[in-house]
Design an enzyme around this catalytic site. Structure first.
Site, PDB file in Angstrom:
ATOM      1  N   ASP A 149       0.858  -1.189   0.000  1.00 22.37           N
ATOM      2  CA  ASP A 149       0.000   0.000   0.000  1.00 22.37           C
ATOM      3  C   ASP A 149       0.890   1.232   0.000  1.00 22.37           C
ATOM      4  O   ASP A 149       1.849   1.322   0.783  1.00 22.37           O
ATOM      5  CB  ASP A 149      -0.890  -0.039   1.255  1.00 22.37           C
ATOM      6  CG  ASP A 149      -1.936   1.054   1.272  1.00 22.37           C
ATOM      7  OD1 ASP A 149      -3.113   0.742   1.022  1.00 22.37           O
ATOM      8  OD2 ASP A 149      -1.566   2.226   1.529  1.00 22.37           O
ATOM      9  N   ILE A 150       0.565   2.176  -0.884  1.00 19.13           N
ATOM     10  CA  ILE A 150       1.392   3.399  -0.958  1.00 19.13           C
ATOM     11  C   ILE A 150       1.130   4.239   0.308  1.00 19.13           C
ATOM     12  O   ILE A 150      -0.028   4.411   0.708  1.00 19.13           O
ATOM     13  CB  ILE A 150       1.074   4.223  -2.231  1.00 19.13           C
ATOM     14  CG1 ILE A 150       1.258   3.346  -3.485  1.00 19.13           C
ATOM     15  CG2 ILE A 150       1.939   5.485  -2.304  1.00 19.13           C
ATOM     16  CD1 ILE A 150       0.861   4.008  -4.793  1.00 19.13           C
ATOM     17  N   GLU A 184      -5.026   2.431  -3.760  1.00 12.83           N
ATOM     18  CA  GLU A 184      -3.556   2.500  -3.851  1.00 12.83           C
ATOM     19  C   GLU A 184      -2.936   1.233  -3.268  1.00 12.83           C
ATOM     20  O   GLU A 184      -1.824   1.235  -2.751  1.00 12.83           O
ATOM     21  CB  GLU A 184      -3.059   3.791  -3.182  1.00 12.83           C
ATOM     22  CG  GLU A 184      -2.894   3.820  -1.690  1.00 12.83           C
ATOM     23  CD  GLU A 184      -4.165   3.691  -0.841  1.00 12.83           C
ATOM     24  OE1 GLU A 184      -5.201   3.248  -1.355  1.00 12.83           O
ATOM     25  OE2 GLU A 184      -4.089   3.999   0.348  1.00 12.83           O
TER      26      GLU A 184
HETATM   27  N1  LIG Z   1      -5.227   9.490  -8.034  1.00 16.35           N
HETATM   28  C1  LIG Z   1      -5.899   8.438  -7.591  1.00 16.35           C
HETATM   29  N2  LIG Z   1      -6.126   8.323  -6.294  1.00 16.35           N
HETATM   30  C2  LIG Z   1      -6.774   7.236  -5.836  1.00 16.35           C
HETATM   31  C3  LIG Z   1      -7.229   6.230  -6.696  1.00 16.35           C
HETATM   32  N3  LIG Z   1      -7.826   5.275  -5.939  1.00 16.35           N
HETATM   33  C4  LIG Z   1      -7.767   5.691  -4.667  1.00 16.35           C
HETATM   34  N4  LIG Z   1      -7.126   6.880  -4.578  1.00 16.35           N
HETATM   35  C5  LIG Z   1      -6.851   7.715  -3.401  1.00 16.35           C
HETATM   36  O1  LIG Z   1      -5.980   7.049  -2.502  1.00 16.35           O
HETATM   37  C6  LIG Z   1      -6.078   7.724  -1.251  1.00 16.35           C
HETATM   38  C7  LIG Z   1      -5.998   6.707  -0.142  1.00 16.35           C
HETATM   39  O2  LIG Z   1      -5.982   7.400   1.050  1.00 16.35           O
HETATM   40  P1  LIG Z   1      -5.940   6.704   2.469  1.00 16.35           P
HETATM   41  O3  LIG Z   1      -6.758   5.442   2.434  1.00 16.35           O
HETATM   42  O4  LIG Z   1      -6.317   7.719   3.482  1.00 16.35           O
HETATM   43  O5  LIG Z   1      -4.486   6.230   2.657  1.00 16.35           O
HETATM   44  P2  LIG Z   1      -3.103   6.996   2.631  1.00 16.35           P
HETATM   45  O6  LIG Z   1      -3.240   8.469   2.485  1.00 16.35           O
HETATM   46  O7  LIG Z   1      -2.275   6.332   1.598  1.00 16.35           O
HETATM   47  O8  LIG Z   1      -2.529   6.701   4.051  1.00 16.35           O
HETATM   48  P3  LIG Z   1      -1.886   5.363   4.574  1.00 16.35           P
HETATM   49  O9  LIG Z   1      -2.337   4.233   3.714  1.00 16.35           O
HETATM   50  O10 LIG Z   1      -2.370   5.242   5.964  1.00 16.35           O
HETATM   51  O11 LIG Z   1      -0.401   5.555   4.516  1.00 16.35           O
HETATM   52  C8  LIG Z   1      -7.396   8.503  -1.271  1.00 16.35           C
HETATM   53  O12 LIG Z   1      -7.108   9.855  -1.353  1.00 16.35           O
HETATM   54  C9  LIG Z   1      -8.060   8.046  -2.574  1.00 16.35           C
HETATM   55  O13 LIG Z   1      -8.815   9.059  -3.175  1.00 16.35           O
HETATM   56  C10 LIG Z   1      -6.960   6.390  -8.087  1.00 16.35           C
HETATM   57  O14 LIG Z   1      -7.317   5.560  -8.933  1.00 16.35           O
HETATM   58  N5  LIG Z   1      -6.308   7.495  -8.499  1.00 16.35           N
END
Ligand SMILES: Nc1nc2c(ncn2[C@@H]2O[C@H](COP(=O)(O)OP(=O)(O)OP(=O)(O)O)[C@@H](O)[C@H]2O)c(=O)[nH]1
Length: 392
Positions: free
Chosen positions: A245-246, A288
């Site tokens: 996970d990013i 992500e």
């Molecule tokens: N650009 C883009 N963003 C995405 C996509 N799918 C999900 N996201 C974003 O990924 C983000 C995930 O955020 P969080 O679940 O809070 O996780 P995080 O900020 O990576 O924090 P941690 O996982 O706790 O390190 C959200 O802002 C979603 O909108 C996509 O296909 N494209």
């Protein structure tokens, strides 16, 4: 005297009639033989067509055409040439484990190697003697050239899909006096089957591919994990799962916009892919989050691979509109180790693998991110239908 002349005429007439009758009878017999042969051909042809229409994969279709048609049609060689400018047919066939390069009779015309324009597929069917200067392309991979041939384009809705070429060592097998309806009919059936199979394979492929990153999606992963676990259980091979996970991806989106976020997702997917073998399963699990399935990889090796991926992503720089972004990932891993002659457990191993790797991922997040966490090994004990989870 007059009576004897009449008698002589009568005898001659009777002899002539008898001769005519014999000739007629022989004609009829040979026509009957021909009709029997044609009817046998027709039955074989129908059987061939029925089989072709029932096949629902491109590789099965190519196999049936190239391997079975010779017996059905009593010919010595068959060639199938397919227009494949984007390399999709090659990809579909190789994903099905089909070796297109060494398959005799199969030619794929792409934009790099053998080009459609230089190959020059004919727009009309040809039946008759083989002429190397004109038709050599169609039989380039055979050592002994045919004496007579039937070559026809494969078209569908005014688009040339390729060509079908039949060859015989007998000069009279395909004579230029023969009507072309047989090959034209065969070509239209092959054309329809080809179009159907290509559409079916394309839908199948796109339904398993993530539209943004181009890697497989969760649906594909969920289908494959069961097959891979079964295969590893049969071969007593370990299998490992990796959840990635990013970190702080929301910040990337919020600060730099979704477009940048999308680019980061694609580059991270490519970077992970570059660290894997071609038969490893990589999928975008959601948002992500990515998942990797590594057959034949044990707990020690999966930790090494996970660390390698972690390092690669850490040093990755995504450049967009002049600004550069770096991200990190958190990784959770799990491994399944089948035991010899163990009683298959009631546990759902695929979902255990996923759950343990997912839990380890969240432990990595809680532990500060940008790190690998090992969820442990699921092992079956010989003679017991229970599994246990342990870590090295
Ligand atoms: N650009 C883009 N963003 C995405 C996509 N799918 C999900 N996201 C974003 O990924 C983000 C995930 O955020 P969080 O679940 O809070 O996780 P995080 O900020 O990576 O924090 P941690 O996982 O706790 O390190 C959200 O802002 C979603 O909108 C996509 O296909 N494209």
């Amino acid at each position: 005297m007059l009576q004897s002349v009449d008698l002589h005429r009568e005898i001659t007439l009777e002899n002539d009639l008898n001769t005519d009758l014999i000739v007629l009878q022989s004609h009829l017999e040979s026509m009957l033989d021909r009709a029997k042969i044609n009817s046998a051909y027709l039955r074989k042809f129908q059987a061939f067509e029925m089989r072709l229409l029932k096949l629902n994969s491109l590789s099965d279709m190519v196999e049936h055409l190239l391997d079975d048609a010779k017996d059905y049609f009593d010919i010595d060689m068959i060639g199938l040439c397919l227009v494949d400018e984007k390399g999709e047919i090659a990809a579909i066939l190789s994903e099905a484990g089909y070796d297109c390069r060494s398959k005799k009779g199969l030619t794929l015309l792409d934009s790099k190697n053998k080009r459609v324009s230089t190959f020059g597929i004919m727009s009309r069917p040809y039946i008759g003697a083989f002429n190397n200067a004109k038709y050599g392309n169609y039989f380039s991979d055979v050592e002994k050239k045919p004496a007579s041939i039937a070559v026809t384009p494969l078209t569908r809705r005014d688009t040339i899909l390729g060509s079908l070429s039949l060859g015989s060592y007998q000069i009279d097998r395909f004579a230029d006096t023969m009507a072309t309806d047989f090959v034209e009919h065969l070509a239209s059936i092959v054309g329809i089957c080809l179009e159907n199979n290509l559409n079916f394979e394309t839908i199948k492929r796109t339904s398993f591919v993530d539209g943004l990153t181009g890697i497989n999606n969760r649906r594909f992963f969920e289908q494959r994990i069961g097959e891979e676990v079964d295969r590893c259980r049969r071969n007593l091979d370990p299998i490992s799962c990796l959840f990635l996970d990013i970190d702080f991806f929301k910040v990337v989106n919020d600060k730099l916009g979704h477009q940048v976020g999308d680019k980061v997702l694609c580059e991270v997917a490519n970077a992970i892919k570059a660290q894997l073998r071609s038969n490893d399963v990589l999928a975008r699990y959601g948002g992500e989050e990515f998942v990797v399935l590594l057959s034949n990889i044990d707990e020690v090796m999966v930790l090494e691979i996970a660390e390698r991926i972690l390092k690669t992503i850490r040093s990755l720089t995504v450049i967009l509109d002049g600004s550069s972004i770096s991200v990190t990932v958190s990784i959770g891993v799990s491994t399944y180790l089948p035991a010899p002659s163990s009683i298959p457990s009631e546990c759902d191993i695929p979902s255990m693998l996923v759950k343990i790797a997912d839990a380890a991922l969240y432990k990595a997040k809680r532990g500060g991110r940008n790190r690998v966490e090992n969820g442990g090994v699921i092992s079956e004990k010989s003679g017991i239908d229970k599994v246990s989870v342990a870590k090295i």
